[in-house]
Design a protein around this motif. Structure first.
Motif, mmCIF file in Angstrom:
data_model
loop_
_atom_site.group_PDB
_atom_site.id
_atom_site.type_symbol
_atom_site.label_atom_id
_atom_site.label_comp_id
_atom_site.label_asym_id
_atom_site.label_seq_id
_atom_site.Cartn_x
_atom_site.Cartn_y
_atom_site.Cartn_z
ATOM 1 N N ILE A 244 137.100 46.280 -29.510
ATOM 2 C CA ILE A 244 136.940 47.170 -30.673
ATOM 3 C C ILE A 244 136.041 46.512 -31.723
ATOM 4 O O ILE A 244 135.136 47.149 -32.277
ATOM 5 C CB ILE A 244 138.333 47.543 -31.256
ATOM 6 N N VAL A 245 136.239 45.212 -31.975
ATOM 7 C CA VAL A 245 135.407 44.499 -32.958
ATOM 8 C C VAL A 245 133.954 44.436 -32.475
ATOM 9 O O VAL A 245 133.009 44.742 -33.228
ATOM 10 C CB VAL A 245 135.966 43.080 -33.233
ATOM 11 N N LEU A 246 133.764 44.063 -31.193
ATOM 12 C CA LEU A 246 132.394 43.938 -30.659
ATOM 13 C C LEU A 246 131.656 45.273 -30.719
ATOM 14 O O LEU A 246 130.489 45.340 -31.123
ATOM 15 C CB LEU A 246 132.440 43.456 -29.203
ATOM 16 N N VAL A 247 132.357 46.362 -30.318
ATOM 17 C CA VAL A 247 131.689 47.663 -30.315
ATOM 18 C C VAL A 247 131.403 48.118 -31.754
ATOM 19 O O VAL A 247 130.365 48.738 -32.013
ATOM 20 C CB VAL A 247 132.496 48.711 -29.510
ATOM 21 N N SER A 248 132.268 47.753 -32.692
ATOM 22 C CA SER A 248 131.989 48.116 -34.090
ATOM 23 C C SER A 248 130.711 47.418 -34.576
ATOM 24 O O SER A 248 129.857 48.049 -35.224
ATOM 25 C CB SER A 248 133.154 47.717 -35.000
ATOM 26 N N LEU A 249 130.567 46.128 -34.234
ATOM 27 C CA LEU A 249 129.338 45.402 -34.606
ATOM 28 C C LEU A 249 128.124 46.056 -33.945
ATOM 29 O O LEU A 249 127.065 46.237 -34.556
ATOM 30 C CB LEU A 249 129.415 43.941 -34.137
ATOM 31 N N HIS A 250 128.322 46.412 -32.658
ATOM 32 C CA HIS A 250 127.271 47.037 -31.852
ATOM 33 C C HIS A 250 126.804 48.365 -32.495
ATOM 34 O O HIS A 250 125.609 48.625 -32.607
ATOM 35 C CB HIS A 250 127.894 47.246 -30.469
ATOM 36 N N VAL A 251 127.761 49.171 -32.951
ATOM 37 C CA VAL A 251 127.415 50.454 -33.569
ATOM 38 C C VAL A 251 126.714 50.206 -34.911
ATOM 39 O O VAL A 251 125.712 50.862 -35.234
ATOM 40 C CB VAL A 251 128.675 51.333 -33.744
ATOM 41 N N LEU A 252 127.213 49.225 -35.685
ATOM 42 C CA LEU A 252 126.557 48.911 -36.956
ATOM 43 C C LEU A 252 125.106 48.488 -36.725
ATOM 44 O O LEU A 252 124.195 48.896 -37.462
ATOM 45 C CB LEU A 252 127.308 47.783 -37.682
ATOM 46 N N ALA A 253 124.886 47.680 -35.666
ATOM 47 C CA ALA A 253 123.520 47.229 -35.364
ATOM 48 C C ALA A 253 122.641 48.429 -34.994
ATOM 49 O O ALA A 253 121.493 48.528 -35.455
ATOM 50 C CB ALA A 253 123.549 46.217 -34.215
ATOM 51 N N ALA A 254 123.206 49.362 -34.190
ATOM 52 C CA ALA A 254 122.436 50.541 -33.794
ATOM 53 C C ALA A 254 122.058 51.365 -35.036
ATOM 54 O O ALA A 254 120.918 51.832 -35.169
ATOM 55 C CB ALA A 254 123.248 51.394 -32.805
ATOM 56 N N LEU A 255 123.023 51.501 -35.958
ATOM 57 C CA LEU A 255 122.756 52.295 -37.172
ATOM 58 C C LEU A 255 121.739 51.586 -38.067
ATOM 59 O O LEU A 255 120.886 52.227 -38.690
ATOM 60 C CB LEU A 255 124.062 52.553 -37.930
ATOM 61 N N HIS B 5 119.294 49.662 -37.034
ATOM 62 C CA HIS B 5 117.976 49.891 -36.442
ATOM 63 C C HIS B 5 117.455 51.284 -36.805
ATOM 64 O O HIS B 5 116.285 51.473 -37.117
ATOM 65 C CB HIS B 5 118.048 49.769 -34.915
ATOM 66 N N HIS B 6 118.363 52.268 -36.777
ATOM 67 C CA HIS B 6 117.922 53.647 -36.992
ATOM 68 C C HIS B 6 117.600 53.938 -38.451
ATOM 69 O O HIS B 6 116.544 54.493 -38.766
ATOM 70 C CB HIS B 6 119.020 54.594 -36.499
ATOM 71 N N PHE B 7 118.506 53.520 -39.358
ATOM 72 C CA PHE B 7 118.348 53.947 -40.757
ATOM 73 C C PHE B 7 117.616 52.934 -41.631
ATOM 74 O O PHE B 7 117.007 53.312 -42.624
ATOM 75 C CB PHE B 7 119.719 54.277 -41.361
ATOM 76 N N ILE B 8 117.688 51.656 -41.281
ATOM 77 C CA ILE B 8 117.033 50.654 -42.131
ATOM 78 C C ILE B 8 115.688 50.241 -41.535
ATOM 79 O O ILE B 8 114.648 50.343 -42.172
ATOM 80 C CB ILE B 8 117.967 49.446 -42.380
ATOM 81 N N ILE C 78 112.918 52.647 -32.747
ATOM 82 C CA ILE C 78 113.331 53.572 -31.671
ATOM 83 C C ILE C 78 114.612 53.142 -30.948
ATOM 84 O O ILE C 78 115.019 53.792 -29.982
ATOM 85 C CB ILE C 78 112.211 53.707 -30.614
ATOM 86 N N VAL C 79 115.244 52.065 -31.407
ATOM 87 C CA VAL C 79 116.357 51.495 -30.642
ATOM 88 C C VAL C 79 117.494 52.505 -30.394
ATOM 89 O O VAL C 79 117.976 52.628 -29.278
ATOM 90 C CB VAL C 79 116.859 50.198 -31.318
ATOM 91 N N LEU C 80 117.921 53.233 -31.416
ATOM 92 C CA LEU C 80 118.991 54.216 -31.199
ATOM 93 C C LEU C 80 118.461 55.434 -30.438
ATOM 94 O O LEU C 80 119.095 55.926 -29.513
ATOM 95 C CB LEU C 80 119.611 54.632 -32.538
ATOM 96 N N LYS C 81 117.253 55.887 -30.823
ATOM 97 C CA LYS C 81 116.697 57.096 -30.197
ATOM 98 C C LYS C 81 116.523 56.933 -28.695
ATOM 99 O O LYS C 81 116.747 57.857 -27.929
ATOM 100 C CB LYS C 81 115.341 57.445 -30.833
ATOM 101 N N ARG C 82 116.153 55.718 -28.267
ATOM 102 C CA ARG C 82 115.869 55.565 -26.834
ATOM 103 C C ARG C 82 117.139 55.433 -25.991
ATOM 104 O O ARG C 82 117.061 55.453 -24.768
ATOM 105 C CB ARG C 82 114.934 54.376 -26.586
ATOM 106 N N MET C 83 118.310 55.277 -26.638
ATOM 107 C CA MET C 83 119.564 55.305 -25.879
ATOM 108 C C MET C 83 120.192 56.700 -25.951
ATOM 109 O O MET C 83 121.113 57.008 -25.220
ATOM 110 C CB MET C 83 120.519 54.223 -26.423
#
Ligand code: HEM
Ligand code: HEM
Length: 179
Positions: free
Chosen positions: A148-159, A161-164, A168-173
């Motif tokens: 749960i902790v790892l995936v939360s970090l993973h989602v924060l990283a994806a966000l 990349h997308h918003f800051i 294309i990191v989120l878009k390409r997945m």
């Protein structure tokens, strides 16, 4: 496009990613709340065990696919960013293997293996052993929170990349085509 390229995820990798996401989300919710499901809780936890074994099979296929495909590179990534990315993805994979294996070990050692159409499916080579079942249960719970902790970090990283970074990191997945 089924296969990955150096820049993009192919449809097979995307399919595996989102399928495992849905399975893991369901397993975590059912894992924490199965005891609240009253008279059907026996069926609910058996279904958790079976879906957990299905997830193990899919994760093995997914890893084989990933290892036999190019890894899309993170645009403009610094060395440290690459190391962090590889470490977190690697740890997520370890947890994705550790969860079903510890679960299967726990229930086999406890004498409560999964049942499919009346057929018991114990982990091969494991006898009933209360202490081992307890240890595997601890591992299952600790790994659940680790995931749960790892995936939360993973989602924060994806966000991020997308918003800051606005790359294309989120878009390409994301499912479907993108530019
Ligand atoms: C990716 C696969 C799996 C995930 C993400 C997962 C997740 C979880 C979570 C979050 C819990 C609640 C926390 C805990 O009590 O440990 C749980 C409980 C449980 N899981 Fe899994 N699980 C998976 C696979 C399996 C498998 C393959 C089995 C057995 C064959 C299994 C058997 C159980 C049992 C019996 C419980 C209830 C433990 C209790 O309440 O005392 N799980 N699971
Ligand atoms: C249970 C939940 C999840 C798991 C286990 C998971 C696991 C992974 C793994 C292992 C990778 C590495 C690529 C591969 O080996 O195929 C990856 C990539 C990726 N994931 Fe997830 N993920 C989850 C949820 C999410 C969510 C909710 C999002 C979006 C908000 C997301 C966004 C991404 C993105 C954008 C990539 C590509 C990163 C890159 O370009 O290298 N993931 N995920």
């Amino acid at each position: 496009m089924l296969r990955n390229t150096d820049m993009k995820y192919g449809s097979m990798s995307k399919f595996f990613h989102w399928l495992v996401f849905l399975l893991v989300l369901t397993l975590i919710l059912v894992g924490f709340f199965w005891e609240d499901t009253g008279t059907i809780k026996g069926t609910v936890i058996n279904t958790h065990k079976l879906i957990g074994l299905l997830t193990l099979t899919i994760v093995i296929l997914r890893l084989l696919w990933t290892l036999n495909n190019p890894k899309p590179q993170i645009p403009n990534a610094k060395r440290l960013e690459k190391v962090v990315e590889h470490t977190v993805h690697g740890l997520i994979y370890l947890a994705l293997f550790g969860m079903p294996l510890s679960g299967w070990l726990m229930v086999t050692a406890a004498g409560r293996p999964p049942h499919l159409f009346g057929q018991a499916l114990p982990m091969p080579g494991i006898a009933q052993d209360k202490a081992l079942a307890g240890l595997a249960a601890d591992v299952h719970l600790v790994l659940a929170w680790t995931l749960i902790v790892l995936v939360s970090l993973h989602v924060l990283a994806a966000l991020k990349h997308h918003f800051i970074d606005k790359d294309i990191v989120l878009k390409r997945m994301w499912p479907g085509k993108h530019t």
